[in-house]
Structure formats: C-alpha cells, structure tokens
Design a protein around this motif. Structure first.
Motif, PDB file in Angstrom:
ATOM      1  N   THR A   1       8.303  -5.033 -34.808  1.00 23.80           N
ATOM      2  CA  THR A   1       9.405  -3.936 -35.395  1.00 23.80           C
ATOM      3  C   THR A   1       9.400  -4.563 -36.846  1.00 23.80           C
ATOM      4  O   THR A   1       8.791  -5.514 -37.128  1.00 23.80           O
ATOM      5  CB  THR A   1      10.947  -4.382 -34.769  1.00 23.80           C
ATOM      6  N   VAL A   2       9.971  -3.734 -37.523  1.00 21.33           N
ATOM      7  CA  VAL A   2      10.117  -3.922 -39.112  1.00 21.33           C
ATOM      8  C   VAL A   2      11.024  -5.497 -39.169  1.00 21.33           C
ATOM      9  O   VAL A   2      10.389  -6.082 -40.122  1.00 21.33           O
ATOM     10  CB  VAL A   2      10.787  -2.653 -39.802  1.00 21.33           C
ATOM     11  N   LYS A   3      11.881  -5.579 -38.546  1.00 19.20           N
ATOM     12  CA  LYS A   3      12.670  -6.702 -38.707  1.00 19.20           C
ATOM     13  C   LYS A   3      11.986  -8.015 -38.306  1.00 19.20           C
ATOM     14  O   LYS A   3      12.046  -8.798 -39.129  1.00 19.20           O
ATOM     15  CB  LYS A   3      13.938  -6.564 -37.693  1.00 19.20           C
ATOM     16  N   GLN A   4      11.056  -7.888 -37.249  1.00 21.50           N
ATOM     17  CA  GLN A   4      10.418  -8.959 -36.771  1.00 21.50           C
ATOM     18  C   GLN A   4       9.295  -9.310 -37.897  1.00 21.50           C
ATOM     19  O   GLN A   4       9.006 -10.424 -38.140  1.00 21.50           O
ATOM     20  CB  GLN A   4       9.702  -8.625 -35.310  1.00 21.50           C
ATOM     21  N   VAL A   5       8.555  -8.356 -38.408  1.00 26.55           N
ATOM     22  CA  VAL A   5       7.545  -8.520 -39.245  1.00 26.55           C
ATOM     23  C   VAL A   5       8.218  -9.248 -40.772  1.00 26.55           C
ATOM     24  O   VAL A   5       7.770 -10.336 -41.362  1.00 26.55           O
ATOM     25  CB  VAL A   5       6.888  -7.345 -39.927  1.00 26.55           C
ATOM     26  N   LEU A   6       9.600  -8.788 -40.997  1.00 26.65           N
ATOM     27  CA  LEU A   6      10.166  -9.415 -42.247  1.00 26.65           C
ATOM     28  C   LEU A   6      10.221 -10.845 -41.997  1.00 26.65           C
ATOM     29  O   LEU A   6      10.673 -11.723 -42.784  1.00 26.65           O
ATOM     30  CB  LEU A   6      11.647  -8.574 -42.683  1.00 26.65           C
ATOM     31  N   VAL A   7      10.935 -11.283 -40.880  1.00 27.90           N
ATOM     32  CA  VAL A   7      11.365 -12.576 -40.497  1.00 27.90           C
ATOM     33  C   VAL A   7      10.169 -13.509 -40.052  1.00 27.90           C
ATOM     34  O   VAL A   7      10.078 -14.918 -40.638  1.00 27.90           O
ATOM     35  CB  VAL A   7      12.419 -12.506 -39.110  1.00 27.90           C
ATOM     36  N   ASP A   8       9.042 -13.044 -39.598  1.00 25.87           N
ATOM     37  CA  ASP A   8       7.946 -13.799 -39.155  1.00 25.87           C
ATOM     38  C   ASP A   8       6.883 -13.950 -40.107  1.00 25.87           C
ATOM     39  O   ASP A   8       6.278 -15.104 -40.275  1.00 25.87           O
ATOM     40  CB  ASP A   8       7.310 -13.169 -37.899  1.00 25.87           C
ATOM     41  N   ASP A   9       6.694 -13.037 -40.851  1.00 25.90           N
ATOM     42  CA  ASP A   9       5.626 -12.997 -42.013  1.00 25.90           C
ATOM     43  C   ASP A   9       6.038 -13.382 -43.361  1.00 25.90           C
ATOM     44  O   ASP A   9       5.202 -13.200 -44.263  1.00 25.90           O
ATOM     45  CB  ASP A   9       4.967 -11.684 -42.044  1.00 25.90           C
ATOM     46  N   PHE A  10       7.202 -13.642 -43.896  1.00 31.99           N
ATOM     47  CA  PHE A  10       7.864 -13.824 -45.120  1.00 31.99           C
ATOM     48  C   PHE A  10       8.487 -15.076 -45.202  1.00 31.99           C
ATOM     49  O   PHE A  10       9.113 -15.487 -44.125  1.00 31.99           O
ATOM     50  CB  PHE A  10       8.797 -12.649 -45.548  1.00 31.99           C
ATOM     51  N   SER A  11       8.390 -15.766 -46.377  1.00 31.66           N
ATOM     52  CA  SER A  11       9.213 -16.781 -46.446  1.00 31.66           C
ATOM     53  C   SER A  11      10.553 -16.746 -46.947  1.00 31.66           C
ATOM     54  O   SER A  11      10.852 -15.644 -47.696  1.00 31.66           O
ATOM     55  CB  SER A  11       8.198 -17.821 -47.687  1.00 31.66           C
ATOM     56  N   ARG A  12      11.455 -17.609 -46.437  1.00 30.95           N
ATOM     57  CA  ARG A  12      12.917 -17.401 -46.748  1.00 30.95           C
ATOM     58  C   ARG A  12      13.894 -16.193 -46.308  1.00 30.95           C
ATOM     59  O   ARG A  12      14.781 -15.820 -46.815  1.00 30.95           O
ATOM     60  CB  ARG A  12      13.058 -17.565 -48.372  1.00 30.95           C
ATOM     61  N   VAL A  13      13.031 -15.534 -45.219  1.00 32.22           N
ATOM     62  CA  VAL A  13      13.843 -14.480 -44.944  1.00 32.22           C
ATOM     63  C   VAL A  13      14.346 -14.371 -43.522  1.00 32.22           C
ATOM     64  O   VAL A  13      13.671 -14.892 -42.370  1.00 32.22           O
ATOM     65  CB  VAL A  13      12.834 -13.078 -44.785  1.00 32.22           C
ATOM     66  N   SER A  14      15.738 -14.787 -43.352  1.00 32.70           N
ATOM     67  CA  SER A  14      16.157 -14.946 -42.057  1.00 32.70           C
ATOM     68  C   SER A  14      16.607 -13.802 -41.368  1.00 32.70           C
ATOM     69  O   SER A  14      16.658 -12.554 -42.015  1.00 32.70           O
ATOM     70  CB  SER A  14      17.669 -15.733 -42.358  1.00 32.70           C
ATOM     71  N   PRO A  15      16.925 -13.626 -39.987  1.00 29.03           N
ATOM     72  CA  PRO A  15      17.399 -12.486 -39.288  1.00 29.03           C
ATOM     73  C   PRO A  15      18.537 -11.743 -40.228  1.00 29.03           C
ATOM     74  O   PRO A  15      18.425 -10.372 -40.402  1.00 29.03           O
ATOM     75  CB  PRO A  15      17.927 -12.894 -38.074  1.00 29.03           C
ATOM     76  N   ALA A  16      19.360 -12.339 -40.767  1.00 31.85           N
ATOM     77  CA  ALA A  16      20.556 -11.743 -41.660  1.00 31.85           C
ATOM     78  C   ALA A  16      19.975 -11.005 -42.759  1.00 31.85           C
ATOM     79  O   ALA A  16      20.486  -9.774 -43.080  1.00 31.85           O
ATOM     80  CB  ALA A  16      21.560 -12.807 -41.941  1.00 31.85           C
ATOM     81  N   VAL A  17      19.113 -11.787 -43.482  1.00 30.67           N
ATOM     82  CA  VAL A  17      18.507 -11.336 -44.696  1.00 30.67           C
ATOM     83  C   VAL A  17      17.630  -9.777 -44.225  1.00 30.67           C
ATOM     84  O   VAL A  17      17.606  -8.953 -45.080  1.00 30.67           O
ATOM     85  CB  VAL A  17      17.813 -12.218 -45.492  1.00 30.67           C
ATOM     86  N   ALA A  18      16.902 -10.110 -43.293  1.00 35.07           N
ATOM     87  CA  ALA A  18      16.076  -8.925 -42.703  1.00 35.07           C
ATOM     88  C   ALA A  18      16.887  -7.650 -42.463  1.00 35.07           C
ATOM     89  O   ALA A  18      16.598  -6.470 -42.797  1.00 35.07           O
ATOM     90  CB  ALA A  18      15.180  -9.259 -41.769  1.00 35.07           C
ATOM     91  N   GLN A  19      18.143  -7.993 -41.678  1.00 37.00           N
ATOM     92  CA  GLN A  19      19.014  -6.766 -41.372  1.00 37.00           C
ATOM     93  C   GLN A  19      19.457  -6.090 -42.823  1.00 37.00           C
ATOM     94  O   GLN A  19      19.614  -4.825 -42.846  1.00 37.00           O
ATOM     95  CB  GLN A  19      20.174  -7.341 -40.635  1.00 37.00           C
ATOM     96  N   GLN A  20      19.872  -6.936 -43.705  1.00 33.92           N
ATOM     97  CA  GLN A  20      20.370  -6.484 -45.091  1.00 33.92           C
ATOM     98  C   GLN A  20      19.280  -5.644 -45.808  1.00 33.92           C
ATOM     99  O   GLN A  20      19.706  -4.719 -46.336  1.00 33.92           O
ATOM    100  CB  GLN A  20      20.872  -7.677 -45.921  1.00 33.92           C
ATOM    101  N   VAL A  21      17.942  -6.108 -45.657  1.00 37.97           N
ATOM    102  CA  VAL A  21      17.091  -5.341 -46.335  1.00 37.97           C
ATOM    103  C   VAL A  21      16.772  -3.935 -45.635  1.00 37.97           C
ATOM    104  O   VAL A  21      16.661  -3.070 -46.335  1.00 37.97           O
ATOM    105  CB  VAL A  21      15.667  -5.929 -46.264  1.00 37.97           C
ATOM    106  N   CYS A  22      16.976  -3.931 -44.393  1.00 36.15           N
ATOM    107  CA  CYS A  22      16.717  -2.840 -43.647  1.00 36.15           C
ATOM    108  C   CYS A  22      17.847  -1.760 -44.094  1.00 36.15           C
ATOM    109  O   CYS A  22      17.527  -0.515 -44.257  1.00 36.15           O
ATOM    110  CB  CYS A  22      16.581  -2.793 -42.240  1.00 36.15           C
TER     111      CYS A  22
END
Length: 613
Positions: free
Chosen positions: A284-305
């Motif tokens: 999913t989009v959130k999984q890509v942001l968390v797994d493939d980027f540096s310093r992106v936590s699940p909370a930050v990924a949720q905020q980006v979405c």
C-alpha cells in the motif's frame, strides 16, 4: 504570356522559378542506419568526459581509479590497506612533444575478487555495486577502472591483466581482458592459475600511452594528498624514474564502516517517487512510505497521506496523475528528521592533523574542524577543514589548497569547484593573513577541505570538481572560518611574543651597562647592582616561550637565584611572577637588615646601599 503582376512587383524584376531540392534519403533508408549505441562505444568517442582528454591526465586518472577501488575494497572488508603503485616506462617517447608508453601497476592486500566477477568489473562499463547504495564510497558509477582499461586498449592494443586471490590456501587467478565495445561485454583473452605469495589481494596492470609529469596535477601530488586523506593507508610508490617512496600509516584504526540508508522524503523527485510506487508490488502507499524511505514512521506516513488526500490503504502501483503530484508535494512539506549521519564517515579532526603532519612535518601550527552533519537534496554530508601554517611553507606564494571528496583528492578544474570558491569567499584578512581582492591568501599556508557525502555532486563524470550547492558552500565557508579563528589566535600570540622578546632584549642589553655605572657611583660590586634589575624584569616583560617548551632564562647574578619561570606558557609565568612578588615581599620583611646609619644619621647614600643589599 500576359504578366498579371502589379507595378510594384514588376519593379522587383523578373520572377525566378524555385527548383525543389533533390531528396537525399528516404525514411526507410534512414531507419536502416539506426541502431543502438553501447555505452562503451559512446565513451570510446567521448573519453574526455571520463578524464582521458590528454596523455598526462590519462595517466593520473588510471592510477586514481585503481587506487580508489583498492581503498574501497580494503575498508569494506575491514582490512588495513597496504598498496603498491608502480609506473614503468615501457617505451620512451620518439620526441620531446610525443607521449611515452607506460605500464601502470596497482596492487593491494584487499579481499580479492571471485573469478566470475573479474571480467565484468574490469571490462564492462556501468557495472558495479556502489551506484544503487546510499552510503559514502569513493567510486560511484561503475565506469572508472573499466574506462582506464578501455583507454589502454585503444592506445596500445594491450589487454588489462588482473591477478586476484581471495584467501590463504586458495588459487590465484591471472586473467587478460579486452572490452568488446560494440556489445559492452568483456572478452577473455587468457585465463590461467598462477602462484602468488600474497594471502589475498588484487593486482591490476594496464599498459597505455601517456605522459608523466610532476606539479599540482601529477601522480605524485595525487598520492601525497591521498596519504593525507587516509592516515590508515600504508603506501609504496615507485616512479618511472626508479625512485621509491614509502608512506607508512600513522594510525591502525580503520574508519568507521558507513551504513547504507534509504532515500529521504525531502530529496526524492517526482519521477523517482513514481518508479518506487510502480515497483512496490502488492504494498500500500503507507507501507511504501514507511519501508522505502528514511525517517518516515507510520504516524508521519499517515500525516503525508492526509495532506495529499490519498488513502493510505490504496495500492501503491495504482497511484498516478494528480494523486501522485499531491503525494510528492506532501513529502516535501512534512516535517521529518534529517537523514542519519551513519552513512557518512568523516576523517576526524585529530587524524586530519596527523595527515597534514605527514605532508608538512615542519609546519609551526595545525588546526582542524569537523562540522555537524547537514543535508542537501535529502543527502547527508559532512564538511571538514584543516590547515597547516608556517615552517618551511613558502612565504610569498598563494596558499596551497587540497580539495578532497570522500577522501579522494581533486586536482583538475579548481576554478569550477565549490571547494575553491569557499576559500576565495573567506576574508582571510580577518585572520591576520594577506589576501589580494578575489584571490587566495598569500601566506605560508596549506588548506584542506574535505566533503564526505553519500552522493557527491560532481560537475562531470570525470569527478574533478564539486557543484555549487548553496548548502555545501555555506558549510565549507563556516568550517574555514572556524579554522581561521584558531589560526588568528596563534598568529596574534606569536606577534605578542615577538614584541615582548624585543622589549626583553632591550632590557638585557642595557642592564649590564646601568649596573656597571651604578657600581662605579655607589661603590658596590657589579653583580649586586644587577640583582634587583633581573629580579624585577618579569614585572615589565612577559616571559614567553622560546619554542623548546621552556620559558627563557635570564642570566642571573653569580650569587643569586634565577628569577622564577614557568613551563606552561604565559598564564603559568604570570602566576609564578605574582607568587615570586608576594614571596619576595615576605622575604624582604623577614630578612632585610636595618638601614645603615652613619655618624650623622641616616644618609642618602646609606639608603641606596641598603636597597642594593
């Protein structure tokens, strides 16, 4: 035939009939000549892009690429590097203006290379292990050493000879390689097992047409700067003239291993983000942001979405168009921590000074600084600066600049480099140096600036100059200013010491003369007349260091103790002076005899005599 043109058109003269040009080729014939261009073919015709545009530069680039590969391999394997660089003139030049033929040998004690990989590493362009990793390394593109072999093949027709051994008790392989430029594929000319007395390592031999020169852009200058940037390196250098130079290592501590990091959200470009989403598979989009980027936590990924108005559960491979644009914009605006600095390994302040001492052992003063990690385009970097001053460095010449990028010296295109620009922008007059407007400081000074980054922004594939990013320039200038302040403190202290030494020499010159005159007037021994002058001299002159680690001593009278002096510089001298003064008063109160009395009472001469006792 009736001419129907207007009077104005008739005045322009007779009409010339246009003849259509003959067609030279058709679309079909043009299509038949089109074919794919291999990268080897491209660089064969454009070898100047890789640093092989003249014979002298070609020799330097060949040595540089081989040495960089050896150092990277040794450090990655955790081995203290021990390198041999040897250049032999195989065929002298036919005339003074013609290049010679040389054989370049670079041998290391690294981990070696497994046999199947040897042809691909040394005879295939754009093949390597460092391009896709975000961590500091000397090599980046997988072009350098294979391009050097290609140049040797073009100029001499000789193959590259590789000898490699991966461990004690294992066989050593010796392989002769050529590059098939049409297919960008290796061509193995000879393959054999050989005896080699090394436990492990790699030896590269390339024969090429080149020119050996000294000076700022020569091979020896490059190797001497490499030794400064790599204090853990032991290097043996044999020049074409038969000269042998040994550079022993000054530290047995390997640099910390650089850790690979993921891309930072503030540095990713739209096309790169799209490719990462398309290659995500079932994520999913959130999984890509968390797994493939540096310093992106699940909370930050949720905020980006939420900022991009994209569902975090949406399949990443299905995102495109306006949704992708909003997601990219949100990634650039969200607040996240800077990327970790574990991917960058600076040299270190103390080791920079040790490296400078290898190059300039007689300098009077050394200073260095390492700036905190910063980020440009999402890439972490660290800037270091150091300088050596005084000693046998030339007085009336511009300062020497050593530009380093990931511990590699840069010797060409200094005017186009951000490192040189940072030195020019620094106002060295603020730090007690002479500097013509817009030029380098004129002083006995050598300056080192090192940029360590996971991706150094070079201006070309030849890796000769660093691009002018504002973030890089700012950090370089700050590092130089910090070193400049340390230098200015040293220069001012030295000037003060010289001034005090001149005052002291004047006192020392006239004390014997004054004491001689007083001795004659008052009728006391000359040594006694000198005693109070030497005792009170520290109250008027700062007893500075003479350079041997001890405070200068004054010649005391024969029957008196020497004046107090300290070994710890001006502060200790001041303390000793105050202590001596206080102790002197107490001793005078305790031991001073009563004033001499004449028959007529206390006379003037008697008072003078009592002061000299």
């Amino acid at each position: 035939m009736l001419d129907t043109r207007s009077p104005d058109q008739l005045a322009q003269g007779p009409v010339t009939q246009e003849v259509p040009p003959k067609r030279r080729a058709t679309a079909e014939t043009m299509a038949s000549r089109q074919r794919e261009i291999s990268v080897s073919e491209f660089f064969t015709k454009n070898r100047h892009l890789l640093g092989f545009d003249n014979p002298a530069k070609a020799l330097l680039t060949t040595v540089k690429e081989a040495v960089d590969n050896s150092l990277d391999a040794c450090e990655e394997a955790g081995i203290l590097p021990d390198l041999l660089v040897e250049i032999t003139e195989v065929q002298p030049a036919a005339s003074a203006n013609q290049p010679s033929r040389f054989r370049v040998v670079v041998e290391d004690n690294g981990p070696g290379i497994v046999k199947p990989q040897i042809p691909k590493i040394f005879a295939k362009l754009l093949y390597g292990s460092k391009f896709h990793r975000l961590k500091q390394s000397r090599g980046q593109q997988g072009i350098g050493i294979s391009a050097a072999g290609l140049y040797g093949q073009l100029t001499t027709g000789k193959p590259v000879v590789i000898t490699s051994k991966t461990g004690k008790g294992r066989p050593a392989f010796k392989i002769d390689l050529r590059i098939d430029t049409k297919r960008n594929q290796p061509d193995v000319v000879k393959d054999e097992t050989t005896e080699w007395d090394k436990e492990h390592g790699t030896r590269v031999e390339i024969e090429l047409v080149a020119a050996y020169r000294g000076g700022r852009t020569g091979v020896q200058e490059y190797l001497e700067q490499t030794v400064v940037a790599n204090p853990h390196l032991a290097l043996t250098w044999v020049s074409p003239r038969g000269e042998r130079f040994e550079f022993p290592r000054v530290t047995s501590e390997l640099p910390r291993e650089a850790q690979e990091i993921k891309p930072h959200p503030h540095g990713v470009e739209l096309g790169m983000l799209q490719m990462m989403m398309q290659d995500s598979g079932t994520k999913t989009v959130k999984q890509v942001l968390v797994d493939d980027f540096s310093r992106v936590s699940p909370a930050v990924a949720q905020q980006v979405c939420e900022m991009a108005k994209v569902s975090p559960r949406m399949a990443a491979e299905k995102i495109h168009g306006e949704d992708l644009d909003r997601l990219h914009k949100a990634l650039g605006e969200v607040k996240v921590l800077a990327p970790p600095a574990t991917a960058v390994v600076p040299i270190g302040e103390q080791l920079l000074i040790e490296g400078l001492k290898r190059r300039f052992p007689r300098a009077d003063f050394y200073a260095s600084t390492t700036r905190p990690p910063k980020v440009y385009r999402g890439n972490p970097f660290v800037v270091e600066a150091a300088l050596a001053y005084g000693g046998d460095l030339p007085l009336d010449e511009p300062a020497e600049i050593m530009r380093l990028a990931n511990r590699v010296p840069l010797q060409y295109q200094p005017k186009a480099c951000a490192i040189s620009e940072s030195v020019y922008q620094t106002n060295w007059r603020n730090y007690e140096m002479q500097q013509p407007k817009g030029s380098l400081p004129v002083a006995p000074l050598a300056i080192v600036v090192h940029l360590a980054s996971v991706w150094v922004p070079f201006t070309s594939e030849a890796k000769e100059a660093v691009a002018h990013y504002d973030e890089l320039l700012e950090e370089m200038t700050l590092a130089l200013k910090e070193c400049g302040r340390k230098l200015a403190a040293h220069v001012r202290a030295h000037k003060n010491a010289q001034r005090e030494q001149m005052r002291r020499s004047l006192f020392e010159k006239y004390i014997p003369e004054v004491a001689k005159a007083l001795s004659a007037i008052l009728g006391v021994p000359k040594e006694k007349a000198e005693k109070p002058f030497y005792a009170t001299l520290p109250n008027f002159v700062l007893m500075t260091d003479d350079g041997d680690g001890k405070a200068p001593s004054l010649p005391p009278p024969a029957d008196s103790e020497p004046p107090p002096s300290g070994d710890d510089g001006p502060e200790a001298t001041k303390g000793a002076r105050a202590k001596a003064k206080k102790g002197g008063k107490a001793a005078a109160a305790k031991k001073a005899p009563p004033p001499a009395v004449t028959a007529k009472g206390t006379g003037k001469k008697a008072k003078q005599l009592s002061l000299l006792e």
